[in-house]
Design an enzyme around this catalytic site. Structure first.
Site, PDB file in Angstrom:
ATOM      1  N   ARG A 139       0.834  -1.213   0.000  1.00 33.76           N
ATOM      2  CA  ARG A 139       0.000   0.000   0.000  1.00 33.76           C
ATOM      3  C   ARG A 139       0.862   1.254   0.000  1.00 33.76           C
ATOM      4  O   ARG A 139       0.606   2.194  -0.756  1.00 33.76           O
ATOM      5  CB  ARG A 139      -0.937  -0.008   1.203  1.00 33.76           C
TER       6      ARG A 139
ATOM      7  N   CYS B 119      -1.424   6.086   9.073  1.00 39.39           N
ATOM      8  CA  CYS B 119      -1.781   4.752   8.573  1.00 39.39           C
ATOM      9  C   CYS B 119      -2.895   4.943   7.563  1.00 39.39           C
ATOM     10  O   CYS B 119      -2.856   5.890   6.780  1.00 39.39           O
ATOM     11  CB  CYS B 119      -2.196   3.829   9.721  1.00 39.39           C
TER      12      CYS B 119
END
Length: 272
Positions: free
Chosen positions: A178, A236
């Site tokens: 990611r 995050c």
């Protein structure tokens, strides 16, 4: 005579919790995210369910799991029976996942006598300790008074300042695929990307299965990334696993720790 405990560290073991379960000021919170409570749900005895998504987040916000107001947090914490002199231990059903977010929320609102249960419910079960089914509990209203600590959290405007500061390192807890834009974000429609000048530290690399690694192991990981930086900012996907990094950094005695509340979901949506 009733016995009270004071938490000396941000992480406690299941052995410690089992040995101190009779403390008069101890409150154990099940912080499992998106948990459905029914008559088969297991909990550590006398746990109280801490509903991150519905009661301890701003449900009117554009982005998920955003910080609640000081009034909301105080009211909901009092409804769980939390007092100013409580000792709070938080856990979740994955081991170390959503419970650090709750630990960080309490710190943001001025409550310090709190710790994360290392390994959570899986570690408790692995050690053969007793569990029970949930019941319809009623708690005496607590007297906890919140005090907002703004230096522990930042927003979209603030993170853009941190990206330019030479004394700051931004650590992103997302997976390497990611972070490196090899895969789509799980949130539909959210672009791939990274915050400028951030570094990747997947939260899974701080764990041995479902427990935090040792302080020595954690320090070796952080020291490579932090070097001479004096401010650590954690991000995050939506502000949950960033708090695992904050917990691990606290275990290593780092100071000046900041969580970016909206994290990549907010940044990737708002940045032009």
């Amino acid at each position: 005579m009733s016995r009270k405990v004071h938490l000396q560290t941000s992480v406690v073991s299941v052995d410690w919790l089992n040995a101190n379960s009779d403390a008069s000021n101890l409150i154990v919170l099940d912080c499992t995210i998106n948990k459905k409570i029914n008559n088969t749900s297991q909990r550590i005895p006398n746990s109280r369910f801490f509903d991150i998504k519905q009661k301890f987040s701003d449900t009117s916000a554009e982005f998920p799991s955003m910080l609640p107001s000081i009034e909301q947090f105080q009211n909901e914490a009092q409804a769980l029976g939390i007092n100013n002199d409580s000792a709070v231990v938080v856990y979740d059903d994955k081991g170390i996942y959503s419970s650090p977010r709750v630990w960080w929320l309490f710190k943001i609102f001025g409550f310090k006598n709190i710790a994360v249960l290392n390994g959570g419910l899986p570690e408790w079960l692995a050690n053969g300790f007793q569990v029970e089914k949930y019941s319809d509990d009623v708690y005496s209203y607590g007297n906890f008074e919140a005090s907002f600590q703004p230096e522990l959290i930042t927003n979209f405007k603030g993170i853009q300042v941190y990206t330019k500061r030479l004394d700051t390192v931004i650590l992103d807890a997302r997976s390497r695929p990611r972070f490196n834009c090899f895969v789509d974000e799980p949130r539909a429609g959210l672009r791939r990307g990274t915050i400028p000048n951030s570094k990747n530290l997947p939260y899974t690399e701080l764990l041995n299965v479902n427990k935090l690694k040792t302080k020595k192991e954690l320090s070796e990981i952080f020291n490579i990334l932090v070097k001479d930086k004096t401010i650590l900012v954690f991000s995050c996907g939506s502000g949950i696993t960033a708090c695992i990094l904050a917990l691990a950094a606290t275990q290593c005695n780092f100071k000046n720790l900041v969580v970016y509340d909206g994290s990549w979901t907010e940044y990737g949506t708002l940045i032009k």
